[in-house]
Every structure is written in structure tokens, then in C-alpha cells.
Design an enzyme around this catalytic site. Structure first.
Site, PDB file in Angstrom:
ATOM      1  N   GLY A 230       5.685  35.663  -0.143  1.00 15.92           N
ATOM      2  CA  GLY A 230       6.651  35.010  -1.154  1.00 15.92           C
ATOM      3  C   GLY A 230       7.540  34.029  -0.341  1.00 15.92           C
ATOM      4  O   GLY A 230       8.326  33.365  -0.963  1.00 15.92           O
ATOM      5  N   GLY A 274       1.046  33.962   2.662  1.00 16.05           N
ATOM      6  CA  GLY A 274      -0.064  33.088   2.559  1.00 16.05           C
ATOM      7  C   GLY A 274       0.333  31.595   2.135  1.00 16.05           C
ATOM      8  O   GLY A 274      -0.213  30.848   3.185  1.00 16.05           O
ATOM      9  N   ARG A 275       0.733  31.389   1.141  1.00 20.95           N
ATOM     10  CA  ARG A 275       1.278  30.001   0.828  1.00 20.95           C
ATOM     11  C   ARG A 275       2.160  29.356   2.194  1.00 20.95           C
ATOM     12  O   ARG A 275       1.732  27.962   2.527  1.00 20.95           O
ATOM     13  CB  ARG A 275       2.642  30.103  -0.170  1.00 20.95           C
ATOM     14  CG  ARG A 275       2.748  28.674  -0.961  1.00 20.95           C
ATOM     15  CD  ARG A 275       3.950  28.907  -1.936  1.00 20.95           C
ATOM     16  NE  ARG A 275       3.623  29.781  -2.677  1.00 20.95           N
ATOM     17  CZ  ARG A 275       3.378  29.754  -4.042  1.00 20.95           C
ATOM     18  NH1 ARG A 275       2.782  28.661  -4.561  1.00 20.95           N
ATOM     19  NH2 ARG A 275       3.278  30.864  -4.753  1.00 20.95           N
ATOM     20  N   ARG A 310      -2.470  24.392 -10.208  1.00 22.57           N
ATOM     21  CA  ARG A 310      -0.961  24.610 -10.258  1.00 22.57           C
ATOM     22  C   ARG A 310      -0.480  23.825 -11.062  1.00 22.57           C
ATOM     23  O   ARG A 310       0.407  24.527 -12.035  1.00 22.57           O
ATOM     24  CB  ARG A 310      -0.531  24.748  -8.959  1.00 22.57           C
ATOM     25  CG  ARG A 310      -1.040  25.728  -7.802  1.00 22.57           C
ATOM     26  CD  ARG A 310      -0.467  25.689  -6.677  1.00 22.57           C
ATOM     27  NE  ARG A 310       0.997  26.473  -6.818  1.00 22.57           N
ATOM     28  CZ  ARG A 310       1.852  26.043  -6.853  1.00 22.57           C
ATOM     29  NH1 ARG A 310       2.124  24.370  -6.893  1.00 22.57           N
ATOM     30  NH2 ARG A 310       3.083  26.644  -7.085  1.00 22.57           N
ATOM     31  N   TYR A 314       1.183  26.140 -13.946  1.00 23.73           N
ATOM     32  CA  TYR A 314       2.736  26.552 -13.937  1.00 23.73           C
ATOM     33  C   TYR A 314       3.374  25.310 -14.105  1.00 23.73           C
ATOM     34  O   TYR A 314       4.822  25.174 -13.892  1.00 23.73           O
ATOM     35  CB  TYR A 314       3.161  26.875 -12.493  1.00 23.73           C
ATOM     36  CG  TYR A 314       2.311  27.767 -11.815  1.00 23.73           C
ATOM     37  CD1 TYR A 314       2.112  29.156 -12.404  1.00 23.73           C
ATOM     38  CD2 TYR A 314       1.586  27.837 -10.639  1.00 23.73           C
ATOM     39  CE1 TYR A 314       1.318  30.183 -11.988  1.00 23.73           C
ATOM     40  CE2 TYR A 314       0.587  28.826 -10.015  1.00 23.73           C
ATOM     41  CZ  TYR A 314       0.776  30.189 -10.743  1.00 23.73           C
ATOM     42  OH  TYR A 314      -0.204  30.956 -10.361  1.00 23.73           O
ATOM     43  N   CYS A 341     -11.877  18.712 -20.372  1.00 23.89           N
ATOM     44  CA  CYS A 341     -11.431  18.686 -21.767  1.00 23.89           C
ATOM     45  C   CYS A 341     -10.612  19.838 -22.324  1.00 23.89           C
ATOM     46  O   CYS A 341     -10.687  20.842 -23.065  1.00 23.89           O
ATOM     47  CB  CYS A 341     -12.907  18.862 -22.825  1.00 23.89           C
ATOM     48  SG  CYS A 341     -13.750  17.552 -22.713  1.00 23.89           S
TER      49      CYS A 341
HETATM   50  C1  PLP Z   1      -0.224  36.747  -3.412  1.00 22.71           C
HETATM   51  C2  PLP Z   1       0.294  38.128  -2.593  1.00 22.71           C
HETATM   52  C3  PLP Z   1       0.810  37.641  -1.441  1.00 22.71           C
HETATM   53  C4  PLP Z   1       1.240  36.150  -0.799  1.00 22.71           C
HETATM   54  O1  PLP Z   1       1.861  35.453  -1.402  1.00 22.71           O
HETATM   55  P1  PLP Z   1       2.424  34.185  -0.752  1.00 22.71           P
HETATM   56  O2  PLP Z   1       3.649  33.635  -1.835  1.00 22.71           O
HETATM   57  O3  PLP Z   1       1.441  33.202  -1.002  1.00 22.71           O
HETATM   58  O4  PLP Z   1       3.004  34.224   0.422  1.00 22.71           O
HETATM   59  C5  PLP Z   1       1.222  38.678  -0.606  1.00 22.71           C
HETATM   60  N1  PLP Z   1       0.975  40.047  -1.077  1.00 22.71           N
HETATM   61  C6  PLP Z   1       0.600  40.128  -2.005  1.00 22.71           C
HETATM   62  C7  PLP Z   1       0.459  41.415  -2.472  1.00 22.71           C
HETATM   63  C8  PLP Z   1       0.080  38.985  -2.951  1.00 22.71           C
HETATM   64  O5  PLP Z   1      -0.388  39.305  -4.043  1.00 22.71           O
END
Ligand code: PLP
Length: 420
Positions: A230, A274-275, A310, A314, A341
Site C-alpha cells: 500500500g 509491490g508498487r 490503469r 481507475y 475497440c
Molecule cells: C496487492 C497486494 C500487495 C501489494 O500492494 P502494493 O500497493 O503494490 O504495495 C500486498 N499484499 C497484498 C495481500 C496484496 O493484495
């Protein structure tokens, strides 16, 4: 202000495109390493800090391997991601399986790999035992319900499908204890793409209090608290990146205050970012195919939402740079579109950009996470290659582009009409 830079010149990209035609995503190894080092530095105070890279952001074993070299494990949410993790050499408790609505074979693969299993529901305790046996370390995903406010990607926790309520959580740990599990963790993931410091500290505080309650009520001494992912990134040039040092300091204070008196200051901190690890370290590079002037001015690229969902999904902003025109005035207004399309196949709407010409190379920023990964084949669109800009300056192909043969591979053609 975040600096929307791109590590290659127009001439370098033209050279690369001779070998690997556009569109492609390109990731910067050095930037990825810097991102995880910053995260680890923010939690250097913790007795142990674990980053389980959320594979779904950039499911490529080469990327997982780079992060592994920096000490990261993986957060997997599907059987494919477990295999990718294994292929990159990440096994055992370096893996955290955080999936939901989990099928039996996925639990089996995770147990076989020795992963930490993070259950999404109380009913999964028995399901897991029945289909895969109990792992040695079990965790549960907490959903704080209306104790916390979310944002528009994850929504309100009360409406989120993930995790257990507080009452279920205590019951589930007790069930697992009764089944002989001795090692436990606790997990939550309630915010997504969050840039403000407070959200992270608030979540951590909530979790540390819960850790002390687990100790008091069930005698469980957690091995780790996983705060999920997150961590947001500044997609907009005027946004500031997350102040990771402030997040780390705030969480450290909450850790001492909540866990200190309970004698629990040996609990490891885990995250599943992740992000923030790969997002700003990736770009989608595309060539302008067409220019169209009707009621609006359109620039048509050789990529489409199959390469980057994205904006369509979103309404997300992705900054665009026209290579070689970095310093030109943004005195034109365009919709930058793909070829699918679907009228929402637009990378940008009413975007002020320099005058664009056919053949120009466009760079879409911040596509390193949830970019290529979200791709799909609707409309017969093919997913692009992924390239790595290595620390030594060389370019490595880490995923080839899909071909029509890939697209057709699962079909059963009538007769021999499509032979050859
Ligand atoms: C998507 C997700 C993450 C990673 O979230 P980021 O926003 O990319 O940091 C971590 N844990 C779970 C369970 C997720 O579904």
C-alpha cells in the site's frame, strides 16, 4: 514535486527499438535496488525487517531475483506466483502466501514450498488442514472493519472481501493452536497507493495493540506483524513520494509504546510492498502510429490498454514524455489512445503535451508495477516484451513479446484451416 525522469535518451531508445520493437516495458535495475534499500533503511531499527515483494506487481522471475539479492522474499497470491517465486530461488518462509478464496492446490504448493500461510478466513483453517496439512508458521489477515477509512482502490475495510473480523481472529488463532500450530504471525492490508504518513502509523498501532491482546488472551507470542503493502508512489508530477523515514520513525514509536510494556519487542516487522519497489522504476515505451483530428485531437500509439490498464480501469494518471521533446513547450492538447475497440482505451485525456509527430517515441511513466502484469488479450491484443536496463548499462530481454502463435495456442481450430 517528483521528478519524472527516464534513464535513456531518444537515441538510445531508437537503438534498443531496432532489436526489440516498441511497445515494451523497460525496468531500471538500479532504481529497483535503491527503492528496496530505502524501505529497509526506514525499518533498520526493527529487530528484524522482512520485505515480501508483492509478486503481482511485476510477476517476472528476473525482477524477483534482483529483489532477492537485496534480501527480499515474496508475497504470492496465486499458484503461478508461487512457481515464479520458486523459479527465482525464493522458497521456505521467505514466501508469504496471502491469497483469498484460495484453491486447494495453491495451499498444497505453498505447504510444499514451506511458505508462511496467511489465511483470509476462519473457515480456511479446516480447509487448509484437510487439503494440505498445517504449515509450521501460520498467519491471519485482519480486517479492522469500520475502525479505519480506506481510499478508492481498496475501499472501506467493512466492504472489503478480505480478512477476518476481530472476533473471528481470536477464534481462528485458538483453532490453529488446538491443531498444534505453534508459530504465528499477524497480517493486514487496508491501504493502497497511500502517500500520507499517518495511514501507515495508524495501521501499525492498531496491529501492535492486537499483538499484545493475542499475548494476553491466548498466550500467543507473534513472530511477525505484517503491515501489508500500500505504499503509494507519486504518479502526478506535483505529488511528493512517501516519506519513508517518517513512516519508519512513526511506526518505531508505536512499536515501542505498544509492544515495549508487553515485552514483545522481538516481533519482526514485515511488509508486502509491490508498487513502491518497482512502479517508478518502469516505463512503457511506445511509438506514435497515427494522428487524428476530429472533434478532438488524437494521438494513436502502437500500444493499448492491454499493455497498461490503469488509466482505463481507475482513470489513473500516467505522466507522458515525448522523447527528444523534453524541453519543448506543452502547447498542444491531445487524447493519447491505444488501438483497442473500447472508447476508454486512452492513456491520457486532454493532456497538454508538446507538438507530437508520427514516429515520435512516447514514454509512459510509473508502469513498473501493475503495468504489464495486468495485461490481457481482449480484442486479440498481444502483450509486450519486458526489458531490463541493467546496472552496467546493458539491456536484457526478461520477457519476449507475445506472438499470434501464443494467442492461438489454446484454440482448437476446426479441420486444418489454420495450419502452418
Ligand atoms: C496487492 C497486494 C500487495 C501489494 O500492494 P502494493 O500497493 O503494490 O504495495 C500486498 N499484499 C497484498 C495481500 C496484496 O493484495
Amino acid at each position: 514535486m517528483s521528478n519524472k525522469s527516464f534513464p535513456l535518451s531518444k537515441e538510445q531508445v531508437q537503438e534498443i527499438a531496432k532489436k526489440y520493437p516498441t511497445p515494451f516495458h523497460i525496468y531500471d535495475e538500479h532504481a529497483i535496488r535503491e527503492n528496496i534499500r530505502r524501505l529497509k533503511a526506514a525499518f533498520a531499527w526493527a529487530p528484524e525487517f522482512r520485505e515480501h515483494f508483492a509478486v503481482k506487481a511485476t510477476p517476472n522471475p528476473r525482477i524477483i531475483e534482483i529483489l532477492k539479492e537485496e534480501g527480499a522474499g515474496t508475497d504470492c497470491s496465486s499458484i503461478a506466483e508461487l512457481y515464479l517465486s520458486e523459479a527465482a530461488g525464493v522458497t521456505g518462509e521467505k514466501i508469504m502466501l496471502t491469497s483469498n478464496d484460495t484453491p486447494a492446490d495453491e495451499f498444497r504448493k505453498a505447504v510444499e514450498l514451506g511458505a508462511i500461510i496467511n489465511l483470509d478466513d476462519i473457515t480456511h483453517v479446516e480447509y487448509l488442514e484437510k487439503h494440505a496439512g498445517m504449515p509450521s508458521c501460520l498467519s491471519f489477515r485482519y480486517n479492522p472493519g469500520n475502525l479505519i477509512e480506506g481510499n478508492d482502490i481498496i475501499g472501506k475495510p467493512v466492504e472489503a472481501k478480505y480478512g477476518l473480523t476481530k472476533n473471528q481472529l481470536f477464534e481462528a488463532y485458538a483453532m490453529a493452536q488446538a491443531k498444534g500450530v505453534k508459530r504465528f504471525g499477524l497480517h493486514t492490508m487496508v491501504i493502497s497507493n497511500e502517500l500520507r504518513t499517518e495511514g501507515f502509523i495508524y495501521t501499525a498501532t492498531l496491529m501492535f495493540r492486537l499483538a499484545t491482546e493475542l499475548k494476553e488472551r491466548l498466550g500467543i507470542h507473534l513472530e511477525f506483524v505484517n503491515l501489508g503493502g500500500g505504499i503509494g508512489i507519486p504518479y502526478l508530477p506535483e505529488q511528493e513520494p512517501v516519506d519513508l523515514d517518517a513512516v519508519g520513525k512513526g511506526i518505531h514509536q508505536a512499536y515501542e509504546e505498544s509492544l515495549g510494556p508487553a515485552g514483545l519487542t522481538d516481533i519482526a516487522i514485515a511488509m508486502e510492498s509491490g508498487r513502491a519497489m518497482t512502479g517508478p522504476a518502469g516505463w512503457l515505451v511506445s511509438t506514435v502510429l497515427h494522428e487524428k483530428h476530429t472533434y478532438k485531437n488524437y494521438i494513436g500509439l502502437d500500444s493499448c490498454m492491454a499493455n497498461l490498464m490503469r488509466p482505463a480501469l481507475y482513470g489513473a494518471y500516467h505522466h507522458i514524455t515525448v522523447l527528444g521533446k523534453e524541453d519543448a513547450p506543452c502547447d498542444h492538447v491531445y487524447d493519447v489512445t491505444g488501438s483497442l475497440c473500447e472508447n476508454n482505451d486512452k492513456f491520457a485525456i486532454d493532456r497538454r503535451l508538446p507538438k507530437i509527430d508520427i514516429g515520435d517515441l512516447l514514454v509512459l511513466h510509473d508502469t513498473g508495477a501493475h503495468g504489464h502484469a495486468m495485461g490481457f488479450n481482449y480484442n486479440g491484443k498481444l502483450r509486450s516484451a519486458e526489458l531490463l536496463l541493467c546496472e552496467n548499462g546493458s539491456i536484457e530481454l526478461i520477457r519476449r513479446a507475445e506472438t499470434l502463435d501464443d494467442y492461438f495456442a489454446t484454440l482448437k481450430f476446426p479441420g486444418s484451416r489454420m495450419k502452418g
